[in-house]
Write a protein that holds these residues in place. Structure first.
Motif, PDB file in Angstrom:
ATOM      1  N   LYS A 177       0.828  -1.206   0.000  1.00  0.00           N
ATOM      2  CA  LYS A 177       0.000   0.000   0.000  1.00  0.00           C
ATOM      3  C   LYS A 177       0.857   1.247   0.000  1.00  0.00           C
ATOM      4  CE  LYS A 177      -4.227  -1.690   2.084  1.00  0.00           C
ATOM      5  NZ  LYS A 177      -4.911  -1.940   3.331  1.00  0.00           N
ATOM      6  N   ASN A 178       2.084   1.127   0.495  1.00  0.00           N
ATOM      7  CA  ASN A 178       2.974   2.286   0.596  1.00  0.00           C
ATOM      8  C   ASN A 178       3.965   2.412  -0.553  1.00  0.00           C
ATOM      9  OD1 ASN A 178       2.108   3.549   3.039  1.00  0.00           O
ATOM     10  ND2 ASN A 178       2.934   1.818   4.165  1.00  0.00           N
ATOM     11  N   PHE A 179       4.258   1.291  -1.211  1.00  0.00           N
ATOM     12  CA  PHE A 179       5.290   1.327  -2.261  1.00  0.00           C
ATOM     13  C   PHE A 179       4.801   0.762  -3.588  1.00  0.00           C
ATOM     14  CE2 PHE A 179       7.775   1.485   1.602  1.00  0.00           C
ATOM     15  CZ  PHE A 179       8.653   2.524   1.315  1.00  0.00           C
ATOM     16  N   ARG A 180       5.175   1.456  -4.660  1.00  0.00           N
ATOM     17  CA  ARG A 180       4.926   0.911  -5.995  1.00  0.00           C
ATOM     18  C   ARG A 180       6.270   0.863  -6.704  1.00  0.00           C
ATOM     19  NH1 ARG A 180       4.120   5.638  -9.507  1.00  0.00           N
ATOM     20  NH2 ARG A 180       4.246   7.435  -8.148  1.00  0.00           N
ATOM     21  N   GLY A 181       6.252   0.754  -8.002  1.00  0.00           N
ATOM     22  CA  GLY A 181       7.513   0.703  -8.748  1.00  0.00           C
ATOM     23  C   GLY A 181       8.278  -0.576  -8.456  1.00  0.00           C
ATOM     24  N   GLU A 182       9.597  -0.487  -8.480  1.00  0.00           N
ATOM     25  CA  GLU A 182      10.455  -1.664  -8.288  1.00  0.00           C
ATOM     26  C   GLU A 182      10.181  -2.366  -6.958  1.00  0.00           C
ATOM     27  OE1 GLU A 182      14.497  -0.328  -8.809  1.00  0.00           O
ATOM     28  OE2 GLU A 182      14.853  -2.002 -10.148  1.00  0.00           O
ATOM     29  N   ILE A 232       5.191   0.823   9.616  1.00  0.00           N
ATOM     30  CA  ILE A 232       5.797   0.072   8.495  1.00  0.00           C
ATOM     31  C   ILE A 232       6.446   1.048   7.515  1.00  0.00           C
ATOM     32  CG2 ILE A 232       5.121  -1.209   6.396  1.00  0.00           C
ATOM     33  CD1 ILE A 232       4.656  -3.294   8.283  1.00  0.00           C
ATOM     34  N   MET A 233       5.718   2.105   7.195  1.00  0.00           N
ATOM     35  CA  MET A 233       6.219   3.123   6.254  1.00  0.00           C
ATOM     36  C   MET A 233       7.469   3.788   6.837  1.00  0.00           C
ATOM     37  SD  MET A 233       5.579   4.641   3.374  1.00  0.00           S
ATOM     38  CE  MET A 233       5.728   6.172   2.479  1.00  0.00           C
ATOM     39  N   LEU A 234       7.402   4.112   8.139  1.00  0.00           N
ATOM     40  CA  LEU A 234       8.543   4.763   8.796  1.00  0.00           C
ATOM     41  C   LEU A 234       9.786   3.890   8.703  1.00  0.00           C
ATOM     42  CD1 LEU A 234       7.638   6.434  12.193  1.00  0.00           C
ATOM     43  CD2 LEU A 234       8.391   7.500  10.111  1.00  0.00           C
ATOM     44  N   LYS A 235       9.606   2.623   9.059  1.00  0.00           N
ATOM     45  CA  LYS A 235      10.733   1.697   9.086  1.00  0.00           C
ATOM     46  C   LYS A 235      11.295   1.518   7.673  1.00  0.00           C
ATOM     47  CE  LYS A 235      12.123  -2.580  11.223  1.00  0.00           C
ATOM     48  NZ  LYS A 235      11.746  -3.910  11.653  1.00  0.00           N
ATOM     49  N   ALA A 236      10.376   1.401   6.706  1.00  0.00           N
ATOM     50  CA  ALA A 236      10.806   1.179   5.324  1.00  0.00           C
ATOM     51  C   ALA A 236      11.601   2.376   4.797  1.00  0.00           C
ATOM     52  CB  ALA A 236       9.587   0.932   4.454  1.00  0.00           C
ATOM     53  N   ILE A 237      11.044   3.581   5.006  1.00  0.00           N
ATOM     54  CA  ILE A 237      11.751   4.779   4.505  1.00  0.00           C
ATOM     55  C   ILE A 237      13.100   4.917   5.205  1.00  0.00           C
ATOM     56  CG2 ILE A 237      11.684   7.314   4.382  1.00  0.00           C
ATOM     57  CD1 ILE A 237       8.840   7.229   3.698  1.00  0.00           C
ATOM     58  N   LYS A 238      13.116   4.656   6.505  1.00  0.00           N
ATOM     59  CA  LYS A 238      14.364   4.765   7.271  1.00  0.00           C
ATOM     60  C   LYS A 238      15.418   3.821   6.681  1.00  0.00           C
ATOM     61  CE  LYS A 238      16.254   4.871  11.845  1.00  0.00           C
ATOM     62  NZ  LYS A 238      16.125   4.727  13.257  1.00  0.00           N
ATOM     63  N   ASN A 239      15.023   2.577   6.410  1.00  0.00           N
ATOM     64  CA  ASN A 239      15.968   1.607   5.857  1.00  0.00           C
ATOM     65  C   ASN A 239      16.485   2.038   4.493  1.00  0.00           C
ATOM     66  OD1 ASN A 239      16.146  -0.403   7.870  1.00  0.00           O
ATOM     67  ND2 ASN A 239      14.097  -1.108   7.332  1.00  0.00           N
ATOM     68  N   ILE A 240      15.557   2.503   3.656  1.00  0.00           N
ATOM     69  CA  ILE A 240      15.950   2.908   2.297  1.00  0.00           C
ATOM     70  C   ILE A 240      16.919   4.098   2.349  1.00  0.00           C
ATOM     71  CG2 ILE A 240      15.058   3.926   0.143  1.00  0.00           C
ATOM     72  CD1 ILE A 240      12.492   2.213   0.651  1.00  0.00           C
ATOM     73  N   LEU A 241      16.604   5.077   3.206  1.00  0.00           N
ATOM     74  CA  LEU A 241      17.447   6.280   3.264  1.00  0.00           C
ATOM     75  C   LEU A 241      18.786   5.994   3.950  1.00  0.00           C
ATOM     76  CD1 LEU A 241      14.812   9.063   4.065  1.00  0.00           C
ATOM     77  CD2 LEU A 241      15.676   8.330   1.861  1.00  0.00           C
ATOM     78  N   ASN A 242      18.752   5.150   4.985  1.00  0.00           N
ATOM     79  CA  ASN A 242      20.008   4.783   5.647  1.00  0.00           C
ATOM     80  C   ASN A 242      20.956   4.105   4.659  1.00  0.00           C
ATOM     81  OD1 ASN A 242      19.521   5.768   8.195  1.00  0.00           O
ATOM     82  ND2 ASN A 242      18.652   3.874   8.963  1.00  0.00           N
ATOM     83  N   ASP A 289       7.801  19.774  -2.231  1.00  0.00           N
ATOM     84  CA  ASP A 289       7.480  18.687  -3.143  1.00  0.00           C
ATOM     85  C   ASP A 289       6.339  17.857  -2.579  1.00  0.00           C
ATOM     86  OD1 ASP A 289       7.757  17.135  -5.377  1.00  0.00           O
ATOM     87  OD2 ASP A 289       9.937  17.019  -5.206  1.00  0.00           O
ATOM     88  N   TYR A 290       5.684  17.097  -3.450  1.00  0.00           N
ATOM     89  CA  TYR A 290       4.582  16.252  -3.011  1.00  0.00           C
ATOM     90  C   TYR A 290       4.683  14.890  -3.701  1.00  0.00           C
ATOM     91  CZ  TYR A 290      -0.117  14.284  -2.878  1.00  0.00           C
ATOM     92  OH  TYR A 290      -1.178  13.432  -2.720  1.00  0.00           O
ATOM     93  N   LEU A 291       4.529  13.838  -2.913  1.00  0.00           N
ATOM     94  CA  LEU A 291       4.524  12.486  -3.489  1.00  0.00           C
ATOM     95  C   LEU A 291       3.259  11.776  -3.040  1.00  0.00           C
ATOM     96  CD1 LEU A 291       8.159  11.145  -2.946  1.00  0.00           C
ATOM     97  CD2 LEU A 291       7.029  11.435  -5.117  1.00  0.00           C
ATOM     98  N   LYS A 292       2.585  11.117  -3.987  1.00  0.00           N
ATOM     99  CA  LYS A 292       1.348  10.415  -3.628  1.00  0.00           C
ATOM    100  C   LYS A 292       1.669   8.953  -3.307  1.00  0.00           C
ATOM    101  CE  LYS A 292      -3.438   9.991  -5.137  1.00  0.00           C
ATOM    102  NZ  LYS A 292      -3.736   8.703  -4.603  1.00  0.00           N
ATOM    103  N   LYS A 293       1.122   8.475  -2.189  1.00  0.00           N
ATOM    104  CA  LYS A 293       1.293   7.064  -1.827  1.00  0.00           C
ATOM    105  C   LYS A 293       0.422   6.212  -2.741  1.00  0.00           C
ATOM    106  CE  LYS A 293       2.180   7.416   3.139  1.00  0.00           C
ATOM    107  NZ  LYS A 293       1.617   7.155   4.454  1.00  0.00           N
ATOM    108  N   PRO A 294       0.807   5.041  -3.167  1.00  0.00           N
ATOM    109  CA  PRO A 294       2.099   4.405  -2.908  1.00  0.00           C
ATOM    110  C   PRO A 294       3.238   5.097  -3.659  1.00  0.00           C
ATOM    111  CG  PRO A 294       0.773   3.043  -4.373  1.00  0.00           C
ATOM    112  CD  PRO A 294      -0.087   4.176  -3.967  1.00  0.00           C
ATOM    113  N   ILE A 295       4.360   5.204  -2.978  1.00  0.00           N
ATOM    114  CA  ILE A 295       5.482   5.945  -3.573  1.00  0.00           C
ATOM    115  C   ILE A 295       6.468   5.001  -4.253  1.00  0.00           C
ATOM    116  CG2 ILE A 295       5.337   7.842  -1.936  1.00  0.00           C
ATOM    117  CD1 ILE A 295       7.861   6.552  -0.573  1.00  0.00           C
ATOM    118  N   MET A 296       7.335   5.575  -5.067  1.00  0.00           N
ATOM    119  CA  MET A 296       8.427   4.794  -5.658  1.00  0.00           C
ATOM    120  C   MET A 296       9.697   5.197  -4.913  1.00  0.00           C
ATOM    121  SD  MET A 296       7.462   5.084  -9.656  1.00  0.00           S
ATOM    122  CE  MET A 296       8.801   4.176 -10.358  1.00  0.00           C
TER     123      MET A 296
END
Lengths: 384, 133
Positions: free
Chosen positions: A118-123, B12-22, B100-107
């Motif tokens: 629900k939070n991620f699309r793309g790859e 879940i979103m917080l953890k995911a973004i944190k992992n990706i950015l770290n 900037d603005y990003l619509k969920k689900p994000i890439m």
């Protein structure tokens, strides 16, 4: 001890038989109340215990599952390297862990994957889907879809839709016409999202109605889902016997401005159901169907009030200017307040030289009440 | 290492973004609601703030307003990430100062690209101000 209990019950029964009728009834009520109270407490306790066990299990399993997703998907080394998602490999040892064979764990895994999707699309979204299929969770969802419980079927539909897994028509189409309204709505929504070529095929077989709330939900899905093939909805306007489908199609025709549907909608003007006719007139107005204007004015006098109002609104939306005089007559001489109000609004809506001079003329010659109606309708702060 | 504050009530979103950015070398601090975010913003100046719109205690628009209200945060890049897609809310976010603005689900790739772009913009602005002095 057992004998004592039986004799005590027997004695109580004997005494009960000698009591007066009112006291007997009262005692029966007290007995039932006590049993129901005990059952309720038992049920609450059971549910609380069940939830406690689930929470405990979740606290233990969530970090393991989230770590798996983080390592295999989010931090996958091959992400962002222009490698097609299909060619990205997972660590087989990690995904074939014995723990992930347990049904409870697999369900938590599916739920977590859906939250990520629900939070991620793309790859990332595609890789989450790949993990779902490689761990064979797809089979768990299909097994749920084959059960008899409608709640479980809905859960399966949500899972498969979120993961964008196609479901065969033979499995999904019958569900779109289920007698259970919740299951019916869920499967119709799933059909629109999953069917790439004919997302509205279920309209052909639908005998059960699309309820107003479901129409709203379906409309949201149609407009939000990417790449939905939009058909010519006039097909169902002409041939469907399901009134709710035709009504919904009329709304969709207006939304997608399908001008080619106008002849089919004009045909609907001869239908006997006046609610249905009102919907058709409304749709013609929204499509600005100038071609239908003459017909609308011709049938006006033979229509009930709701259809008359829709005709007046439609003439305002079309704004061709050909029937300003008709609108003026309705405004001045109708005995129905709503008709007068909408006629005034329709004249104002024309916003042409003719309509403006007509309004000035009416304001100079008409009575105070009509002047008030026009002033009210001219107020831009009052929306209708 | 750029400092990024991520605000979202979905763990879940917080953890995911944190992992990706770290993984990409950013230093990430997280907050799960508006109140917590305000406390963090009072004590630290971040390079980028990524916020959801619907948050407990104070919504994302209030967070954007709060960041821009503080003179020290004038150059902070703000990215609004939300599933709310109505134009009025997005316009309001930009009016309050979102970048900037990003619509969920994000890439994930798109988020990283926009963060890098905002940091590059911020650096070029800082260089311009230094040269002017």
């Amino acid at each position: 001890m057992w004998n004592d209990l039986v004799s005590l019950l027997f004695l109580a029964y004997e005494q009960f038989m000698y009591l007066s009728l009112f006291i007997e009834i009262a005692l029966i009520f007290i007995f039932i109340a006590i049993i129901v109270t005990l059952m309720s407490y038992g049920s609450i306790l059971f549910r609380r215990y069940d939830s406690y066990v689930y929470q405990k299990r979740m606290a233990h399993l969530s970090p393991i599952i989230e770590d798996l997703i983080t390592e295999q998907v989010l931090l996958n080394e091959n992400l962002g390297k222009d490698i097609p998602v299909d060619e990205i490999e997972f660590d087989q040892q990690a995904i074939s862990n014995k723990l992930f064979r347990k049904p409870v764990v697999r369900q938590i895994l599916i739920d977590t994957l859906i939250r990520y999707r629900k939070n991620f699309r793309g790859e990332v979204g595609e890789l989450l889907r790949k993990l779902y299929t490689e761990m064979n969770l797809i089979e768990d969802s299909f097994a749920k879809l084959r059960t008899f419980k409608w709640e479980t079927k809905i859960k399966a539909l949500v899972e498969l839709t979120q993961m964008d897994i196609p479901i065969s028509d033979s499995m999904l189409l019958p569900l779109t016409n289920s007698t259970n309204p919740t299951l019916r709505a869920a499967s119709r929504n799933a059909y629109i999202q999953l069917s790439k070529n004919e997302p509205f095929k279920f309209f052909d077989i639908a005998t059960e109605p699309i309820l107003p709330w479901d129409q709203l939900e379906m409309f949201k899905i149609i407009t939000n889902t990417k790449d939905v093939t939009i058909p010519n909805f006039s097909r169902w306007v002409s041939y469907s016997n399901n009134k709710s489908i035709v009504t919904f199609c009329l709304k969709l025709i207006a939304h997608y401005d399908q001008q080619s549907a106008i002849p089919a909608i004009i045909e609907l003007l001869s239908t006997k159901d006046h609610y249905f006719r009102a919907h058709a007139i409304n749709c013609l107005g929204k499509l600005s169907a100038e071609i239908a204007e003459e017909k609308l004015v011709t049938i006006y006098t033979s229509q009930p009030v709701n259809c008359q109002i829709e005709i007046i609104i439609a003439l305002g939306r079309i704004s061709s200017g050909k029937h300003l005089e008709f609108l003026k007559q309705e405004f001045l001489f109708s005995s129905n307040f709503d008709v007068q109000m909408n006629a005034a609004r329709s004249i104002i809506r024309h916003n042409s030289q003719n309509s403006r001079s007509m309004l000035t003329e009416i304001m100079e010659t008409t009575n105070e009440e009509n002047q008030l109606i026009i002033k009210h309708c001219q107020n831009p702060l009052i929306k209708y | 290492m750029p400092n990024i504050l991520v605000i979202d009530d979905d763990d879940i979103m917080l953890k995911a973004i944190k992992n990706i950015l770290n993984k990409d070398g950013f230093n990430v601090v997280t907050a799960t609601d508006g109140k917590q975010a305000f406390e963090l913003l009072d004590h630290t100046v971040y390079d980028i703030v990524i916020t959801d719109l619907m948050l407990p205690h104070a919504n994302g628009l209030e967070v954007v307003g709060k960041v821009r209200h503080n003179e020290a945060n004038r150059n902070v890049g703000i990215i609004v990430v939300s599933s709310v897609g109505n134009e009025e809310t997005i316009t309001e976010a930009f009016r309050l100062g979102a970048d900037d603005y990003l619509k969920k689900p994000i890439m994930a790739g798109e988020l990283l690209m926009r963060i890098r772009k905002l940091i590059a913009n911020k650096n070029s602005k800082t260089q311009f101000v230094t040269k002017k002095k």
